[in-house]
Scaffold this active site. Structure first.
Site, mmCIF file in Angstrom:
data_model
loop_
_atom_site.group_PDB
_atom_site.id
_atom_site.type_symbol
_atom_site.label_atom_id
_atom_site.label_comp_id
_atom_site.label_asym_id
_atom_site.label_seq_id
_atom_site.Cartn_x
_atom_site.Cartn_y
_atom_site.Cartn_z
ATOM 1 C CG HIS A 82 -4.158 -0.890 5.060
ATOM 2 N ND1 HIS A 82 -3.715 -0.170 3.972
ATOM 3 C CD2 HIS A 82 -5.087 -1.754 4.579
ATOM 4 C CE1 HIS A 82 -4.335 -0.591 2.884
ATOM 5 N NE2 HIS A 82 -5.170 -1.561 3.227
ATOM 6 C CG ASN A 114 -12.530 10.580 -4.014
ATOM 7 O OD1 ASN A 114 -13.574 11.224 -4.075
ATOM 8 N ND2 ASN A 114 -11.369 11.067 -4.410
ATOM 9 C CB CYS A 172 1.060 1.044 4.364
ATOM 10 S SG CYS A 172 -0.527 0.575 5.085
ATOM 11 C CG HIS A 214 -4.031 3.709 3.810
ATOM 12 N ND1 HIS A 214 -2.970 3.015 4.371
ATOM 13 C CD2 HIS A 214 -4.458 4.579 4.745
ATOM 14 C CE1 HIS A 214 -2.777 3.459 5.620
ATOM 15 N NE2 HIS A 214 -3.666 4.421 5.860
ATOM 16 C CG ASP A 222 -3.128 14.988 -3.765
ATOM 17 O OD1 ASP A 222 -4.052 14.251 -3.383
ATOM 18 O OD2 ASP A 222 -2.544 14.842 -4.872
ATOM 19 C CB CYS A 274 -0.914 -0.027 1.227
ATOM 20 S SG CYS A 274 -1.757 1.524 1.529
ATOM 21 C CG HIS A 324 -6.996 9.196 1.104
ATOM 22 N ND1 HIS A 324 -7.030 7.909 0.620
ATOM 23 C CD2 HIS A 324 -7.279 10.004 0.057
ATOM 24 C CE1 HIS A 324 -7.316 7.943 -0.673
ATOM 25 N NE2 HIS A 324 -7.485 9.195 -1.037
ATOM 26 N N GLY A 359 -14.376 7.046 -7.156
ATOM 27 C CA GLY A 359 -13.186 7.781 -7.587
ATOM 28 C C GLY A 359 -11.940 7.515 -6.755
#
Ligand code: AMP
Ligand code: ZN
Length: 118
Positions: free
Chosen positions: A48, A92, A9, A103, A32, A6, A105, A98
């Site tokens: 996770h 999302n 992670c 994981h 981002d 991930c 967020h 989307g």
């Protein structure tokens, strides 16, 4: 819980760098890499959890603390004050929601308009 495959992670573990703006024992927040707005942060639980589709009542305190942290991070990272300013929180979930990184967020989006996707 940690998924070795991930992306988030790996960021939590420090194996992939990020532009970190906040960290405590249960969450991390970073910019981002492909901002859709002048301010675009991601708030990520260290544990996770694949998505909002998997959350349980046990996750409510963690999710509550993430939501309460969001406005503080928004203001500290350049969002303008409510009500003229403000921000958007997006989660999302799943392919049709989307979601690209599986994981959980929160996206925090803000800053002067226009934004990349309106
Ligand atoms: P979502 O589509 O809701 O799963 O959002 C995943 C977000 O992660 C996207 O907005 C990506 O731009 C962002 N992203 C992907 N890789 C990274 C990275 N290495 N560092 C920061 N953000 C990333
Ligand atoms: Zn993960």
């Amino acid at each position: 819980m940690h998924d070795p495959d991930c992306l988030f992670c790996k960021i939590v573990a420090g194996d992939i760098p990020c532009s970190k703006v906040y960290e405590d024992d249960e969450m991390i927040a970073f910019k981002d890499i492909r901002p859709a707005a002048p301010v675009h942060l991601l708030v990520v639980p260290k544990r996770h959890i694949p998505s909002m589709a998997q959350v349980t009542a046990d996750d409510a305190p963690l999710l509550g603390r993430m939501m309460v942290k969001a406005p503080e991070l928004a203001m500290a990272n350049g969002c303008n004050p409510y009500p003229e300013g403000g921000f958007r929180i997006v989660v999302n979930t799943g392919a049709e929601g989307g979601q690209e990184v599986h994981h959980l967020h929160l996206h925090i989006l803000g800053g002067p308009r226009p934004w990349r996707n309106g």
